[in-house]
Design an enzyme around this catalytic site. Structure first.
Site, short mmCIF file in Angstrom:
data_model
loop_
_atom_site.label_atom_id
_atom_site.label_comp_id
_atom_site.label_asym_id
_atom_site.label_seq_id
_atom_site.Cartn_x
_atom_site.Cartn_y
_atom_site.Cartn_z
N LEU A 89 -25.69 -6.27 -74.04
CA LEU A 89 -26.61 -7.41 -74.07
C LEU A 89 -27.80 -7.15 -75.00
CD1 LEU A 89 -26.67 -8.44 -70.29
CD2 LEU A 89 -25.30 -9.42 -72.13
N CYS A 90 -27.54 -6.50 -76.12
CA CYS A 90 -28.60 -6.25 -77.09
C CYS A 90 -28.11 -6.61 -78.50
CB CYS A 90 -29.09 -4.81 -77.03
SG CYS A 90 -27.81 -3.55 -77.09
#
Length: 292
Positions: A89-90
């Site tokens: 999630l980056c």
């Protein structure tokens, strides 16, 4: 075509997702500020240890007696330290780092002196992405979001011992360099052998230090600390890049969720309006039928 109830349920689901992404964005923003502060706090110490190392290297009369970490060899066996994250999630952060690591491995293998590449993985995502392409000799999965120098010392000890024992002829690092909040650029640097500091420039005043017991002993004690500090700075850069990339990704996800909610709300209102119009038509038709 979905019914008005289905559209309303989907709106509720997207609103719940937006709350989660917004909370993750705020958490990442807070962690990013701390990570940036840690990077800035280490710079004075890193600059000073580099300055002292330069003076020490120039204080020795010749290259004889220098620490083994300065030794340059033919790079037959190369260790590649890949700094990645433990969570996703980056955005494309880990993908870019993995791509840069594979590019370096291909460059090293295609050179005049072919090198055998082995990987020291730091972070779960990088190991998962590269584990099938590069042999993993060591993995470090417990580096926290707020790393300390003690978290980096085992990694530095591994590569230093491997270099001194000639298990590795060189150690390189691929990491996400923190440029700014919106930009994290995958970079490659050579960690070992340590590059010999440049000589003092003409006219530059040589510091009048007295080294006890002598400059060579102090240099041999300081150089491993320099490697630890250099690697620690790269780990801090990775932490700052991770939180910045996650903040931007979650902000984009929140904005997309808001746009989707607006579209679904408009569709829901149209469905309701169509339903009300149809009911009014049915009532009018029924009234006309009764009147006849």
């Amino acid at each position: 075509m979905p019914s008005a109830r289905d559209t309303r349920n989907r709106i509720k689901g997207v609103e719940s997702t937006r709350q989660i992404t917004r909370a993750m964005q705020l958490v990442a923003t807070s962690k990013m500020n701390r990570a940036q502060g840690a990077v800035r706090a280490t710079r004075p110490y890193a600059d000073k240890i580099s300055e002292v190392l330069r003076h020490l290297a120039n204080a020795l009369p010749s290259e004889e007696g220098l620490h083994p970490l300065f030794e340059t060899r033919r790079e037959r066996n190369v260790a590649l330290v890949v700094l990645s994250t433990n969570r996703g999630l980056c955005g494309a952060l880990n993908t870019n780092v993995a791509r840069r690591a594979l590019e370096f491995a291909e460059e090293a293998g295609a050179g005049e002196e072919e090198s055998e590449m082995s990987m020291v993985g730091v972070g779960k995502v990088g190991i998962r992405m590269l584990g099938r392409s590069l042999p993993v000799v060591a993995s470090f999965l417990e580096v926290p979001d707020r790393p300390r120098i003690t978290d980096v010392m085992p990694i530095a000890r591994l590569v230093v011992d491997g270099f001194e024992s000639r298990e590795f002829d060189a150690v390189h690092v691929v990491y996400p360099k923190f440029v700014n909040t919106l930009t994290q650029r995958p970079e490659h640097v050579q960690l070992l052998p340590v590059k010999r500091p440049e000589a003092l420039e003409a006219g530059e005043r040589r510091p009048d230090y007295i080294y006890e017991p002598n400059a060579e002993t102090v240099l041999n004690m300081l150089l491993p600390r320099y490697v630890e500090m250099y690697l620690y700075r790269l780990v801090l850069e990775t932490a700052a890049s991770e939180q910045s990339a996650r903040m931007v990704a979650m902000r984009n996800a929140t904005d997309n969720a808001s746009d989707l909610i607006d579209e679904l709300t408009l569709s829901y209102n149209r469905q309701r309006q169509a339903s009300i119009t149809n009911e009014m038509i049915d009532i009018a038709a029924g009234a006309n039928a009764l009147a006849q």
